[in-house]
Design an enzyme around this catalytic site. Structure first.
Site, PDB file in Angstrom:
ATOM      1  N   TYR A 141      -1.824  -1.668  10.285  1.00 39.33           N
ATOM      2  CA  TYR A 141      -1.822  -1.700   8.817  1.00 39.33           C
ATOM      3  C   TYR A 141      -0.535  -1.144   8.210  1.00 39.33           C
ATOM      4  O   TYR A 141       0.057  -1.765   7.328  1.00 39.33           O
ATOM      5  CB  TYR A 141      -3.045  -0.931   8.314  1.00 39.33           C
ATOM      6  CG  TYR A 141      -3.318  -1.076   6.838  1.00 39.33           C
ATOM      7  CD1 TYR A 141      -3.862  -2.250   6.330  1.00 39.33           C
ATOM      8  CD2 TYR A 141      -3.047  -0.037   5.945  1.00 39.33           C
ATOM      9  CE1 TYR A 141      -4.135  -2.385   4.969  1.00 39.33           C
ATOM     10  CE2 TYR A 141      -3.315  -0.166   4.591  1.00 39.33           C
ATOM     11  CZ  TYR A 141      -3.851  -1.340   4.109  1.00 39.33           C
ATOM     12  OH  TYR A 141      -4.112  -1.472   2.764  1.00 39.33           O
ATOM     13  N   SER A 197       0.853  -1.192   0.000  1.00 40.02           N
ATOM     14  CA  SER A 197       0.000   0.000   0.000  1.00 40.02           C
ATOM     15  C   SER A 197       0.886   1.239   0.000  1.00 40.02           C
ATOM     16  O   SER A 197       2.048   1.186   0.447  1.00 40.02           O
ATOM     17  CB  SER A 197      -0.859   0.009   1.266  1.00 40.02           C
ATOM     18  OG  SER A 197      -1.515   1.250   1.414  1.00 40.02           O
TER      19      SER A 197
HETATM   20  N1  LIG Z   1      -8.718  -0.145  -1.696  1.00 41.53           N
HETATM   21  C1  LIG Z   1      -7.711   0.594  -1.307  1.00 41.53           C
HETATM   22  O1  LIG Z   1      -7.835   1.831  -1.186  1.00 41.53           O
HETATM   23  C2  LIG Z   1      -6.376  -0.055  -1.041  1.00 41.53           C
HETATM   24  C3  LIG Z   1      -5.238   0.770  -0.979  1.00 41.53           C
HETATM   25  C4  LIG Z   1      -3.994   0.192  -0.745  1.00 41.53           C
HETATM   26  C5  LIG Z   1      -3.881  -1.173  -0.584  1.00 41.53           C
HETATM   27  N2  LIG Z   1      -5.001  -1.958  -0.624  1.00 41.53           N
HETATM   28  C6  LIG Z   1      -4.820  -3.409  -0.438  1.00 41.53           C
HETATM   29  O2  LIG Z   1      -5.386  -4.087  -1.543  1.00 41.53           O
HETATM   30  C7  LIG Z   1      -5.734  -5.420  -1.157  1.00 41.53           C
HETATM   31  C8  LIG Z   1      -7.113  -5.741  -1.673  1.00 41.53           C
HETATM   32  O3  LIG Z   1      -8.060  -4.889  -1.038  1.00 41.53           O
HETATM   33  P1  LIG Z   1      -9.322  -4.281  -1.799  1.00 41.53           P
HETATM   34  O4  LIG Z   1      -9.159  -2.824  -1.808  1.00 41.53           O
HETATM   35  O5  LIG Z   1      -9.554  -4.987  -3.066  1.00 41.53           O
HETATM   36  O6  LIG Z   1     -10.450  -4.616  -0.705  1.00 41.53           O
HETATM   37  P2  LIG Z   1     -11.791  -5.491  -0.810  1.00 41.53           P
HETATM   38  O7  LIG Z   1     -12.589  -5.073  -1.989  1.00 41.53           O
HETATM   39  O8  LIG Z   1     -12.413  -5.400   0.539  1.00 41.53           O
HETATM   40  O9  LIG Z   1     -11.243  -6.971  -1.061  1.00 41.53           O
HETATM   41  C9  LIG Z   1     -10.527  -7.666  -0.056  1.00 41.53           C
HETATM   42  C10 LIG Z   1     -10.356  -9.128  -0.456  1.00 41.53           C
HETATM   43  O10 LIG Z   1      -9.618  -9.790   0.581  1.00 41.53           O
HETATM   44  C11 LIG Z   1     -10.311 -10.961   0.963  1.00 41.53           C
HETATM   45  N3  LIG Z   1     -10.092 -11.297   2.362  1.00 41.53           N
HETATM   46  C12 LIG Z   1     -10.200 -10.479   3.447  1.00 41.53           C
HETATM   47  N4  LIG Z   1     -10.002 -11.192   4.574  1.00 41.53           N
HETATM   48  C13 LIG Z   1      -9.776 -12.474   4.179  1.00 41.53           C
HETATM   49  C14 LIG Z   1      -9.531 -13.686   4.888  1.00 41.53           C
HETATM   50  N5  LIG Z   1      -9.476 -13.736   6.237  1.00 41.53           N
HETATM   51  N6  LIG Z   1      -9.334 -14.829   4.177  1.00 41.53           N
HETATM   52  C15 LIG Z   1      -9.406 -14.804   2.831  1.00 41.53           C
HETATM   53  N7  LIG Z   1      -9.632 -13.698   2.111  1.00 41.53           N
HETATM   54  C16 LIG Z   1      -9.816 -12.556   2.779  1.00 41.53           C
HETATM   55  C17 LIG Z   1     -11.793 -10.639   0.704  1.00 41.53           C
HETATM   56  O11 LIG Z   1     -12.512 -11.852   0.452  1.00 41.53           O
HETATM   57  P3  LIG Z   1     -13.579 -12.548   1.439  1.00 41.53           P
HETATM   58  O12 LIG Z   1     -14.203 -11.466   2.266  1.00 41.53           O
HETATM   59  O13 LIG Z   1     -14.526 -13.220   0.493  1.00 41.53           O
HETATM   60  O14 LIG Z   1     -12.761 -13.518   2.231  1.00 41.53           O
HETATM   61  C18 LIG Z   1     -11.701  -9.829  -0.576  1.00 41.53           C
HETATM   62  O15 LIG Z   1     -11.667 -10.677  -1.694  1.00 41.53           O
HETATM   63  C19 LIG Z   1      -5.595  -5.455   0.370  1.00 41.53           C
HETATM   64  O16 LIG Z   1      -4.391  -6.112   0.712  1.00 41.53           O
HETATM   65  C20 LIG Z   1      -5.530  -3.989   0.768  1.00 41.53           C
HETATM   66  O17 LIG Z   1      -4.806  -3.796   1.948  1.00 41.53           O
HETATM   67  C21 LIG Z   1      -6.240  -1.425  -0.856  1.00 41.53           C
END
Ligand SMILES: NC(=O)c1ccc[n+]([C@@H]2O[C@H](COP(=O)([O-])OP(=O)(O)OC[C@H]3O[C@@H](n4cnc5c(N)ncnc54)[C@H](OP(=O)(O)O)[C@@H]3O)[C@@H](O)[C@H]2O)c1
Length: 266
Positions: A157, A144
């Site tokens: 985080y 991130s």
């Molecule tokens: N969106 C942002 O602004 C942002 C910015 C920087 C970095 N990120 C990073 O990007 C990555 C993806 O996030 P996103 O933004 O796409 O969020 P998201 O839409 O909430 O997706 C998160 C994914 O992680 C899975 N997940 C969460 N807990 C889990 C668990 N215990 N076991 C298995 N799967 C799990 C969820 O699937 P289930 O709930 O079905 O398990 C979902 O598929 C993360 O690592 C996040 O830290 C996001």
């Protein structure tokens, strides 16, 4: 006799939503067979059906809670059961807690550490040897912009994502000579379900639009970076400017900024 090259296989964690589901779409469009992993099986199955239909690739799903310490072994066992060797690993599953450190029950904090540090690292440890043996592999670890920014009060985080960034660089140094590239992808604010899960949708929606990226732009930048062998990828011009401006900050200023300007403070 002509020999056909087997289709490359990708494993994506957190493929049921947001950035992970977008990685699935983008890699299917590049003709990868996919193994999609997350907890919500129904979502994974819907996506798998759609991508097989649209791109003619094989798409498998495995439902697992990656905060469970046994999950990396179970995922690797499933890969072996399919008779697959993974060529492209996307370690993407993640979330952020929001409460203060002491108010958060220990199992929840331990789960965050397991999900985004230990499981992520163990999956690499289990899957990278066959990439090295075959002389080709690509690993994207989703970190991130938080890893390059001042730490946020209370949150694990920032520390977790910093680990992902630094660990990715170290492993890239070790693996590169074997044809395996590791990239830490460091997105800024990206449209997904992240802020709904974190409970910060209201605050997030008030942030200026210029700070936000669509997941497609983030994922395409990540794939391009790992294919080129770039160990760190900050996607988007705005995020690159932010990262460059924060890097030279002295430690005391980073501390004060993190303490003062965290809009998601619980
Ligand atoms: N969106 C942002 O602004 C942002 C910015 C920087 C970095 N990120 C990073 O990007 C990555 C993806 O996030 P996103 O933004 O796409 O969020 P998201 O839409 O909430 O997706 C998160 C994914 O992680 C899975 N997940 C969460 N807990 C889990 C668990 N215990 N076991 C298995 N799967 C799990 C969820 O699937 P289930 O709930 O079905 O398990 C979902 O598929 C993360 O690592 C996040 O830290 C996001």
């Amino acid at each position: 006799m002509t020999k056909t090259t087997p289709t490359r296989k990708a494993l994506i964690t957190g493929a049921s939503a947001g950035i992970g589901a977008t990685f699935a779409r983008e890699l299917a469009a590049r003709n990868y067979d996919l193994l999609l992993v997350a907890r919500r099986a129904e979502r994974l199955q819907d996506l798998a059906r759609q991508l097989s239909r649209e791109h003619g690739v094989r798409c498998e799903v495995f439902s697992a809670d990656l905060a469970d310490p046994d999950s990396p072994r179970a995922v690797a066992a499933h890969v072996a059961q399919l008779g697959w060797q993974i060529d492209f690993l996307v370690n993407n599953a993640g979330l952020s807690g929001r409460q203060t450190f002491v108010a958060t029950p220990w199992p929840q904090l331990a789960g965050e550490i397991q999900l985004m540090m230990t499981t992520l690292t163990e999956l690499i440890h289990r899957l990278a040897p066959s990439m090295i043996e075959r002389g080709w592999g690509r690993i994207v670890n989703v970190s991130s912009l938080a890893a390059l920014s001042p730490a946020g009060e209370s949150l694990l985080y920032s520390a977790i994502k910093t680990y992902v960034l630094v660990m990715s660089e170290s492993l890239d140094m070790e693996f590169k000579r074997h044809g395996v590239h590791v990239t830490a992808l460091c997105p800024g604010f990206t449209h997904s379900e992240f802020h709904d899960v974190m409970g910060t949708r209201g605050v997030a929606n008030k942030l200026p639009g210029i700070l936000w990226q669509q997941p497609e732009a983030v994922v395409r930048a990540g794939i391009a970076a790992v294919m080129k062998g770039k160990p760190v990828c900050v996607p988007g011009v705005v995020n690159k400017v932010l990262a460059a401006s924060m890097r030279p900050m002295p430690g005391w200023l980073r501390y004060q900024m993190g303490k003062t300007f965290n809009p998601f403070k619980a």
